[in-house]
Every structure is written in C-alpha cells, then in structure tokens.
Design a protein around this motif. Structure first.
Motif, short mmCIF file in Angstrom:
data_model
loop_
_atom_site.label_atom_id
_atom_site.label_comp_id
_atom_site.label_asym_id
_atom_site.label_seq_id
_atom_site.Cartn_x
_atom_site.Cartn_y
_atom_site.Cartn_z
N SER A 79 1.03 -1.08 0.42
CA SER A 79 -0.21 0.13 0.06
C SER A 79 1.13 1.47 0.09
CB SER A 79 -1.35 -0.51 1.87
OG SER A 79 -0.47 -0.17 2.02
N ASP A 80 2.23 0.93 0.04
CA ASP A 80 3.64 2.04 0.32
C ASP A 80 4.22 2.24 -1.27
OD1 ASP A 80 5.64 3.72 0.11
OD2 ASP A 80 4.94 4.00 2.48
N ALA A 81 3.50 3.43 -1.94
CA ALA A 81 4.33 3.34 -3.74
C ALA A 81 5.71 2.72 -3.14
CB ALA A 81 3.62 5.07 -4.28
N ASP A 82 6.31 3.77 -2.15
CA ASP A 82 8.13 3.59 -2.38
C ASP A 82 8.03 2.02 -2.30
OD1 ASP A 82 8.48 6.50 -3.16
OD2 ASP A 82 8.21 7.03 -1.35
N LYS A 83 7.68 1.60 -0.29
CA LYS A 83 8.12 0.42 -0.05
C LYS A 83 7.48 -0.62 -2.03
CE LYS A 83 7.08 1.52 4.72
NZ LYS A 83 6.91 0.85 5.94
N ARG A 84 6.44 -0.26 -1.71
CA ARG A 84 6.15 -1.51 -3.10
C ARG A 84 7.16 -1.79 -4.72
NH1 ARG A 84 0.69 -1.59 -6.30
NH2 ARG A 84 0.63 -3.82 -7.65
N LYS A 85 8.14 -0.14 -4.42
CA LYS A 85 9.68 -0.48 -5.52
C LYS A 85 9.87 -0.98 -4.91
CE LYS A 85 7.86 4.16 -7.48
NZ LYS A 85 7.68 5.38 -8.16
N ILE A 86 10.49 -1.20 -3.97
CA ILE A 86 12.03 -1.17 -3.71
C ILE A 86 11.38 -3.19 -3.93
CG2 ILE A 86 12.70 -1.84 -1.42
CD1 ILE A 86 12.74 1.03 -0.57
N TYR A 87 9.90 -3.69 -2.83
CA TYR A 87 9.58 -4.74 -2.57
C TYR A 87 9.92 -5.70 -4.14
CZ TYR A 87 7.00 -9.02 -2.38
OH TYR A 87 6.39 -10.40 -2.08
N ASP A 88 9.69 -4.92 -5.30
CA ASP A 88 9.45 -5.23 -6.82
C ASP A 88 10.13 -5.12 -7.22
OD1 ASP A 88 6.53 -5.22 -6.58
OD2 ASP A 88 6.59 -3.35 -7.86
N LYS A 89 11.45 -4.91 -6.73
CA LYS A 89 13.28 -4.88 -7.56
C LYS A 89 13.88 -5.83 -6.79
CE LYS A 89 16.14 -1.34 -9.69
NZ LYS A 89 16.93 -0.24 -9.11
N HIS A 90 13.69 -5.76 -4.83
CA HIS A 90 14.73 -6.82 -4.96
C HIS A 90 14.12 -7.51 -3.79
CE1 HIS A 90 17.97 -3.80 -6.20
NE2 HIS A 90 17.31 -3.22 -5.44
N GLY A 91 13.05 -7.51 -3.42
CA GLY A 91 12.15 -9.04 -2.90
C GLY A 91 11.71 -8.12 -1.49
N GLU A 92 11.17 -8.88 -0.36
CA GLU A 92 11.27 -8.68 1.16
C GLU A 92 13.18 -8.25 1.88
OE1 GLU A 92 9.23 -10.25 4.71
OE2 GLU A 92 9.24 -11.35 2.93
N GLU A 93 13.99 -8.92 1.92
CA GLU A 93 14.90 -8.30 1.66
C GLU A 93 16.13 -7.25 1.28
OE1 GLU A 93 15.63 -10.56 -1.97
OE2 GLU A 93 14.86 -11.06 -0.30
N GLY A 94 14.89 -6.85 0.21
CA GLY A 94 15.93 -5.55 -0.20
C GLY A 94 15.01 -4.41 0.71
N LEU A 95 14.11 -4.68 1.86
CA LEU A 95 13.34 -3.79 3.05
C LEU A 95 14.41 -3.76 4.39
CD1 LEU A 95 10.06 -4.61 2.54
CD2 LEU A 95 10.63 -2.61 1.39
N SER A 96 14.77 -1.90 4.44
CA SER A 96 15.19 -2.18 5.48
C SER A 96 14.68 -2.59 6.52
CB SER A 96 16.64 -0.55 5.98
OG SER A 96 15.16 0.37 5.64
N LYS A 97 15.19 -2.73 7.69
CA LYS A 97 14.48 -3.13 9.20
C LYS A 97 13.53 -2.16 9.54
CE LYS A 97 17.42 -6.55 10.55
NZ LYS A 97 18.43 -7.45 11.67
N SER A 98 14.08 -0.40 9.03
CA SER A 98 13.99 0.85 9.83
C SER A 98 12.78 1.15 9.38
CB SER A 98 14.85 1.91 9.29
OG SER A 98 15.12 1.80 7.90
N ASP A 99 12.54 0.16 8.03
CA ASP A 99 11.19 0.24 7.44
C ASP A 99 10.21 -0.53 7.87
OD1 ASP A 99 12.02 2.30 5.19
OD2 ASP A 99 12.57 1.02 3.92
N MET A 100 10.49 -1.77 8.07
CA MET A 100 9.30 -2.54 8.50
C MET A 100 9.51 -2.83 10.37
SD MET A 100 7.90 -4.51 5.58
CE MET A 100 7.47 -6.09 6.54
N GLY A 101 10.61 -2.68 11.12
CA GLY A 101 10.40 -3.01 12.28
C GLY A 101 9.76 -2.06 13.12
N GLY A 102 8.53 -2.32 13.61
CA GLY A 102 8.00 -1.14 14.63
C GLY A 102 7.17 -0.44 13.93
N HIS A 103 6.54 -0.10 12.51
CA HIS A 103 6.27 0.44 11.51
C HIS A 103 4.62 -0.37 12.20
CE1 HIS A 103 4.01 3.52 9.08
NE2 HIS A 103 3.71 2.31 8.82
N ASP A 104 3.59 0.19 12.68
CA ASP A 104 2.03 0.09 12.37
C ASP A 104 1.65 -0.69 10.81
OD1 ASP A 104 2.67 1.34 14.81
OD2 ASP A 104 0.49 2.52 14.71
#
Length: 357
Positions: A79-104
């Motif tokens: 649902s987040d355009a920026d995170k979706r671009k990273i995921y489509d290009k690099h997969g889940e491992e491309g998302l930093s912990k700061s993006d995933m951890g602790g966010h609602d």
C-alpha cells in the motif's frame, strides 16, 4: 552410492529451505492480488481477508496470528508506493529493518499493531491496556449503497523519550524473610522496574475508513491500538460507529428501501410513467396502466440496498403512492359528468379500520 544420494537430497532440501527463507514472503500471494493491482484493489482485498483471518474469529487455529501478521506486513509494503517499488525490485530482503520494524502494519485500516510484532503470545494479553474510544461517524445513504473511503484526522498522544527514569512494570511479589533459626515469614511487596522516562506528545494522523456497500447503521469499524494510550502497556482501540444520515427520498429497513410518491388524481385514474432517481444515479422505471388508489404499494425487486455479506444480493424497493386530490369545488354540471364517468352511486360504510393490525 545410496549414501551419496541421500546426502545430496539432504543438501538440496536445506538449500531449498534457505532459498525460500532468503527470498522472503510473496506479499502479492498473501494479499491475493495480481502484481498489477491498483492501490484500491489492494485495500479492498486486505479488508476482505482481514475480516476472514482475524485471530478473534480463528481462535482454534494456532497459526492464525502468524498469518494475520503476514497479511499486515504485506499490506504495509504494497500500500506504500515507495516500499512497493523496493519490494518489486529486490524482494522482502531489500526492505530495511527501519522500514519494517516497529511500524504499524495495520495503520490504514486498523490503526496500529496487533501485538504480534513485539513478541506477542499469550503474555501480551496480560499487559495493561488503555481505554477504548468510540466515535460516531455520520455517513450518507449514498455512501452506504455504493461504498466510499473517508479520511478522518486523528490527534493521537504518542510516547516520546524524555530525560530521567521512572518506575514501571510495578507488580506484587511474595518476599520471604527469615525471622530466626527455622523461622520464615512470607509477605507481599510491591516491586517496580526502572524504565526510561517518556512524555505524551499529540501527533496528527490521517485515518482512512472504508465504508463498505451494505454496512448498517450502528455497525462499528475498528482501529486497533488507536485508542487511549497506556504508558506501561498497550493502547486501547478506536471504534467508529456508523451513523446513517436521514435521507430525503428513501428510508432504509434492513436491506429494503421505502419511498413515497405523490401523483395527481388524473394520473391515478389514467395511469402514468415516471423515473425515480436511485442512490447511485441510475433510475428506476415505474409504469402504471391501471387505476392507482391512495396507499397502493409497488415492489421493485433487487432495487434495495446491497447485502453487506454478499453485495451481489440486494433488497427490494417498496413504493407507496399518495394521491394529490384537486382543490376547490366542482360545479353541478362537473359533478354529473363525474358520476357518469365513474359509474358509482353515493355510498358510505362505517367500520373499524384497525381490525387488520
């Protein structure tokens, strides 16, 4: 030879497991949407699956919380355009912990995390909890018919780090004291931990409430963890209670709609055709080729409200006809003509009109 084959199979199995873990989760599959899905499609699919997979509805399933966690993580990214671009290009491992951890992960629909990302488990339910907040949300009958997304501005107190420490996690424990040789005494004692100090700061946040077709007056829409905060525990929930606004043309009763139409005496006697504008803009055609008496009713099937559980099913529209009688008085000549046309003699009948109730 057999030993080498078995060893090769074990190595291959471990390698496949490693690849699966390293590749991360398939968020599109979890949300049951194609990779070309729009943001609106993602929201609708998430809302549908969240209702089905909520742990409260699957208490007998030990994996319900984990699947619900995966669903929330998938929605957070797609649902987040920026995170979706990273995921489509690099997969889940491309998302930093700061993006995933602790966010609602449930922010857009449920307003906060569900206690699954911080360790969770049964012990999480024993944590102190802030109060729930219930707010009325007025919506139109048109929105309840077609559906809509409503943005609500929320000022939420959020804990921020502050100087110093504070007593926290206070609890009562049994303490054993030795009174002498062979003599002991057990007493209750309050024990607290030292925690970093915090202060509550109000933050502005936009919540998006989805008004689904067929939702009913009084139905609640939950935002978990968006209620009153608790400095040593979890925040309460925020629940929007749907309040249907009064409509100028239609009255809703369950999935059925009711309306009144006033026609002239000429139309009542000769028949008529008319169009009734519906809630989504389409028109309902009404044709009467016979006499319409005051209080006559007509039923138009599948022209009512969509059913909340199954939007493909709709209720009925019931139309009650009222007659606008002419004002003033007729001449004697007009009265004679009316009697000839109607072919009715003057007749009165007295009866109890409440017998049928």
């Amino acid at each position: 030879m057999a030993t080498k084959v078995q060893f090769a199979l074990v190595v291959m199995t471990i390698f496949m497991i490693f690849l699966e873990v390293f590749a991360g989760r398939d968020f599109y599959k979890i949300l049951d949407v194609p990779k070309s899905a729009t943001t609106n499609q993602i929201k609708k699919s998430y809302r549908r699956l969240a209702k089905q997979m909520h742990p409260d509805k699957n208490q007998d399933d030990p994996d319900a919380q984990e699947r619900f966690q995966d669903l929330g993580a998938a929605y957070e990214v797609l649902s987040d355009a920026d995170k979706r671009k990273i995921y489509d290009k690099h997969g889940e491992e491309g998302l930093s912990k700061s993006d995933m951890g602790g966010h609602d992960p449930f922010a857009s629909f449920f307003g906060g995390d569900f206690g699954f990302f911080g360790g969770g488990g049964r012990q999480e339910q024993e944590r102190p909890r802030g109060g729930d907040v219930v707010m009325d949300l007025e919506v139109t009958l048109e929105e309840l018919y077609t559906g809509n997304f409503i943005e609500v501005l929320r000022y939420k107190p959020v804990a921020k780090p502050a100087k110093g420490t504070r007593k926290c996690n206070c609890r009562t424990e049994m303490v054993t004291q030795q009174l002498g040789p062979g003599r002991f005494q057990m007493t209750q004692q309050q024990v607290c931990d030292d925690c970093p100090n915090v202060r509550m700061v109000p933050e502005e946040r936009m919540l998006e409430v989805e008004i689904e077709p067929g939702m009913r007056d009084g139905q609640e829409y939950p935002f978990v963890a968006e209620g009153e905060p608790h400095i040593d525990g979890d925040p309460g929930d925020l629940r929007f209670k749907i309040k249907q606004q009064k409509h100028g043309r239609f009255e809703r009763r369950g999935d059925d709609l009711f309306t009144n139409v006033t026609i002239t005496l000429v139309d009542a006697m000769n028949g008529f055709e008319m169009d009734i504008p519906h809630l989504d803009g389409h028109t309902v055609r009404v044709v009467r080729d016979k006499i319409t008496w005051p209080g006559a009713k007509m039923r138009k099937p599948s022209e009512g409200m969509p059913n909340y559980e199954n939007n493909n099913v709709k209720g009925s529209l019931f139309i009650t006809f009222d007659i606008d009688f002419p004002k003033g008085a007729f001449t004697e000549e007009q009265k004679t003509v009316l009697k000839e046309i109607l072919q009715q003699e003057s007749k009165q009948q007295i009866y109890n009109g409440l017998q049928g109730y």
